[in-house]
Design a protein around this motif. Structure first.
Motif, PDB file in Angstrom:
ATOM      1  N   ALA A 173       9.606 -92.718  42.452  1.00 37.35           N
ATOM      2  CA  ALA A 173       9.792 -92.021  41.181  1.00 37.35           C
ATOM      3  C   ALA A 173       9.058 -90.681  41.186  1.00 37.35           C
ATOM      4  O   ALA A 173       9.539 -89.703  40.595  1.00 37.35           O
ATOM      5  N   ALA A 174       7.919 -90.627  41.829  1.00 30.57           N
ATOM      6  CA  ALA A 174       7.163 -89.376  41.894  1.00 30.57           C
ATOM      7  C   ALA A 174       7.963 -88.302  42.642  1.00 30.57           C
ATOM      8  O   ALA A 174       7.897 -87.119  42.305  1.00 30.57           O
ATOM      9  N   ASP A 222       9.259 -87.170  35.697  1.00 31.23           N
ATOM     10  CA  ASP A 222       9.113 -87.424  34.264  1.00 31.23           C
ATOM     11  C   ASP A 222       8.930 -88.913  33.962  1.00 31.23           C
ATOM     12  O   ASP A 222       8.378 -89.288  32.932  1.00 31.23           O
ATOM     13  N   GLN A 223       9.347 -89.796  34.882  1.00 30.75           N
ATOM     14  CA  GLN A 223       9.190 -91.242  34.682  1.00 30.75           C
ATOM     15  C   GLN A 223       7.883 -91.774  35.294  1.00 30.75           C
ATOM     16  O   GLN A 223       7.581 -92.958  35.202  1.00 30.75           O
ATOM     17  N   LEU A 224       7.112 -90.927  35.880  1.00 31.92           N
ATOM     18  CA  LEU A 224       5.883 -91.331  36.560  1.00 31.92           C
ATOM     19  C   LEU A 224       4.891 -91.992  35.597  1.00 31.92           C
ATOM     20  O   LEU A 224       4.244 -92.980  35.946  1.00 31.92           O
TER      21      LEU A 224
END
Length: 144
Positions: A57-58, A63-65
């Protein structure tokens, strides 16, 4: 003498019963320990998977981190909880093992006392029988 032997036998029977109970308890506690170990390992795998997904995700969607970090914290909290449960269960298993050793020693002690008591009864019986035989031999020598 018979009354003493009965009390010893009753104590031995109770000690053997206690030993059986503790053995069953140890088996139950070991099964619980195994279940705790499996739950801990499963949670550790979840944490590892979450870390891998957080890294992805990073790279793909930063933005979802934050959401992944919160989820990872929750997973780490669960892992810590599982480790604590496992440690607690290990302590219980050790306590039951100590109880088992004590119960086993009690049974062995009572069995040894019972054997000594039986040997003393046999020696006493042999002594009485020998006294009767000696008395008969004296009577035969006096009255031919």
């Amino acid at each position: 003498m018979a009354k003493e032997q009965f009390r010893l036998a009753a104590k031995l029977h109770l000690a053997e019963y206690r030993l059986e109970q503790v053995q069953a308890s140890l088996a139950d506690e070991q099964l619980r320990l195994l279940a705790c170990a499996k739950a801990r390992e499963h949670q550790a795998q979840k944490v590892a998977e979450t870390i891998a997904k957080q890294r992805q995700a990073a790279l793909s969607s930063p933005d979802q981190l934050g959401q992944w970090q919160v989820y990872l914290q929750a997973q780490n909290y669960e892992l810590a909880k599982r480790k604590k449960e496992y440690s607690s269960q290990m302590e219980k298993v050790e306590q039951v093992r100590n109880d088992l050793i004590a119960a086993y020693q009690e049974v062995k002690k009572l069995e040894k006392l019972k054997q000594k008591h039986i040997q003393a009864l046999r020696a006493q019986t042999l002594k009485r029988e020998q006294a009767v035989l000696d008395e008969r031999a004296q009577l035969r020598s006096v009255c031919p």
